[in-house]
Design a protein around this motif. Structure first.
Motif, PDB file in Angstrom:
ATOM      1  N   SER A  63       6.092  -3.531  21.415  1.00 32.52           N
ATOM      2  CA  SER A  63       5.292  -3.585  22.648  1.00 32.52           C
ATOM      3  C   SER A  63       3.961  -2.884  22.452  1.00 32.52           C
ATOM      4  N   ALA A  64       3.960  -1.754  21.710  1.00 26.93           N
ATOM      5  CA  ALA A  64       2.726  -1.010  21.471  1.00 26.93           C
ATOM      6  C   ALA A  64       1.764  -1.787  20.587  1.00 26.93           C
ATOM      7  N   ILE A  65       2.294  -2.391  19.542  1.00 23.60           N
ATOM      8  CA  ILE A  65       1.456  -3.081  18.557  1.00 23.60           C
ATOM      9  C   ILE A  65       1.017  -4.451  19.050  1.00 23.60           C
ATOM     10  N   ASN A  66       1.972  -5.218  19.551  1.00 19.48           N
ATOM     11  CA  ASN A  66       1.698  -6.617  19.898  1.00 19.48           C
ATOM     12  C   ASN A  66       1.298  -6.796  21.355  1.00 19.48           C
ATOM     13  N   LYS A  67       2.160  -6.369  22.272  1.00 18.93           N
ATOM     14  CA  LYS A  67       1.913  -6.610  23.694  1.00 18.93           C
ATOM     15  C   LYS A  67       0.716  -5.817  24.213  1.00 18.93           C
ATOM     16  N   ILE A  68       0.649  -4.527  23.868  1.00 20.47           N
ATOM     17  CA  ILE A  68      -0.429  -3.665  24.345  1.00 20.47           C
ATOM     18  C   ILE A  68      -1.620  -3.668  23.381  1.00 20.47           C
ATOM     19  N   GLY A  69      -1.318  -3.586  22.087  1.00 16.04           N
ATOM     20  CA  GLY A  69      -2.381  -3.504  21.087  1.00 16.04           C
ATOM     21  C   GLY A  69      -3.008  -4.823  20.714  1.00 16.04           C
ATOM     22  N   GLY A  70      -2.322  -5.937  21.013  1.00 13.99           N
ATOM     23  CA  GLY A  70      -2.886  -7.251  20.752  1.00 13.99           C
ATOM     24  C   GLY A  70      -2.865  -7.696  19.306  1.00 13.99           C
ATOM     25  N   LEU A  71      -2.099  -7.014  18.443  1.00 17.07           N
ATOM     26  CA  LEU A  71      -2.034  -7.382  17.025  1.00 17.07           C
ATOM     27  C   LEU A  71      -0.843  -8.302  16.770  1.00 17.07           C
ATOM     28  N   ASN A  72      -1.014  -9.216  15.821  1.00 19.58           N
ATOM     29  CA  ASN A  72       0.071 -10.122  15.455  1.00 19.58           C
ATOM     30  C   ASN A  72      -0.120 -10.578  14.009  1.00 19.58           C
ATOM     31  N   ASP A  73       0.755 -11.480  13.564  1.00 19.36           N
ATOM     32  CA  ASP A  73       0.707 -11.905  12.174  1.00 19.36           C
ATOM     33  C   ASP A  73      -0.519 -12.736  11.839  1.00 19.36           C
TER      34      ASP A  73
END
Length: 373
Positions: free
Chosen positions: A167-177
């Motif tokens: 959630s921190a990296i993807n949902k909130i931070g907007g980072l993905n593969d």
């Protein structure tokens, strides 16, 4: 809630995390909602009858096995559970206001009626019984559809920390593969449960990872893929970081004084983001009550977000988010060999209090697991 022999899972509320909750308020519907008849047997469990230190943990063999109250629930036979720092905090009363509000949204119950309370965040086990509306699971399934390459103990170590980091990296931070390759990432508290998972996700997505931990954990985080490792005990952190290039993303699971200087090491005016997992939301609710606590939290996060926005970086708070689809993505990475559970120690079910003390002492090197079956 992880420290029972069986537990109830609601697919729409907690999605296959085995992050379950017993039903305290609503009575079962008159219509049949389960594939089997209600159970009336008892089981062993670790519970608390009041908030406090580790001495409040009590073993009982007479906890009623949960019943299915809604047609979208399943009952799980727990094989393993893991302990998170939040479980230790909740033993002492942290988040009690929010917990009771979730259990009793109409505030009908008398204070203290949450006891006996069973602690625990995540488990791995086998589905014993399904509600009539359940389609995603069937009796005999290892959940939450457990990665085939993992034991139950390994699987139990992942859900809470994995979904918190995700959630921190993807949902909130907007980072993905698709957008993470080449990004410079700083992880504060890299040797704990969330940190060890976050390192592996960021490396699976081809980021450059700088991990902050103590010297005795440096070998572990390097094995997980960290490119640079900084020992926070070897000197002034700011002095060590100023010789490195600025970061695109910072994940902070430490909090405290780190927030006063960490954002200075982000790239300015480039969309760089700092995400902290240390928030005062539940503390504010415990201290001020529901309404005032939420108001104070909103004021705090709003002022900090605005302050750092004008300094050219993004400031965000993150927390655990239950999600079945996220767990499916995580399971794929696990079975592909890109993420491995990091378990520091496994305790038998009879040693749950010792496991709590282990987590309470801090300085984690991955997760602490309890073998139930």
């Amino acid at each position: 809630m992880g420290f029972l022999k069986t537990c109830v899972l609601r697919r729409n509320a907690c999605t296959a995390v085995c992050f379950w909750r017993r039903q305290f308020i609503q009575k079962p519907s008159v219509r049949k909602i389960s594939t089997t008849s209600p159970r009336s047997t008892v089981m062993p469990a670790w519970v608390i009858d009041k908030y406090g230190s580790n001495e409040v943990l009590r073993f009982t063999q007479n906890m009623m096995i949960p019943m299915i109250h809604y047609p979208n629930e399943v009952i799980i036979k727990v094989h393993a559970a893991s302990i998170n720092p939040i479980d230790v905090n909740m033993r002492s009363g942290y988040g009690a206001t929010a917990l009771n509000m979730k259990r009793d949204p109409l505030h009908i119950k008398i204070k203290g009626e949450e006891f006996p309370l069973t602690l625990g965040r995540d488990v791995s086990g086998v589905v014993m019984e399904c509600g009539l509306d359940v389609r995603y699971f069937k009796p005999g399934d290892e959940v939450s559809h457990k990665p085939k390459s993992l034991t139950h103990g390994q699987a139990a170590s992942l859900p809470y920390v994995a979904l918190t980091a995700w959630s921190a990296i993807n949902k909130i931070g907007g980072l993905n593969d698709k957008n993470c390759a080449g990004k410079r990432v700083l992880i504060l508290g890299a040797s704990g449960g969330v940190g060890t998972f976050a390192i592996q996700v960021m490396k699976a997505w081809d980021a450059h990872v700088t991990a902050v931990c103590s010297q005795d954990a440096s070998e572990l985080v390097r094995k997980l893929g960290a490119d640079d490792v900084i020992d926070y005990k070897s000197g002034n952190m700011e002095e060590q970081l100023k010789y490195l290039k600025p970061f695109d993303f910072i994940l902070d699971s430490v909090g405290g004084s780190t927030e006063t200087w960490a954002l200075n090491f982000l790239k300015k005016w480039s969309g760089a983001t700092y995400v902290t997992l240390v928030t005062p939301f539940l503390l504010n609710m415990d201290r001020l009550g529901i309404a005032d606590g939420m108001l104070q939290t909103g004021v705090t996060v709003g002022s900090k977000t605005l302050k750092h926005f004008w300094q050219g970086v993004h400031y965000r708070w993150a927390f655990f988010m239950a999600s079945g689809p996220y767990l499916d993505d995580i399971a794929e990475l696990v079975d592909a060999g890109k993420i491995q559970p990091v378990i520091e120690k496994t305790f038998p079910f009879s040693k749950v209090p010792e496991a709590f003390l282990k987590v309470e002492r801090g300085h984690a090197r991955g997760k602490t697991v309890v073998s139930v079956v």
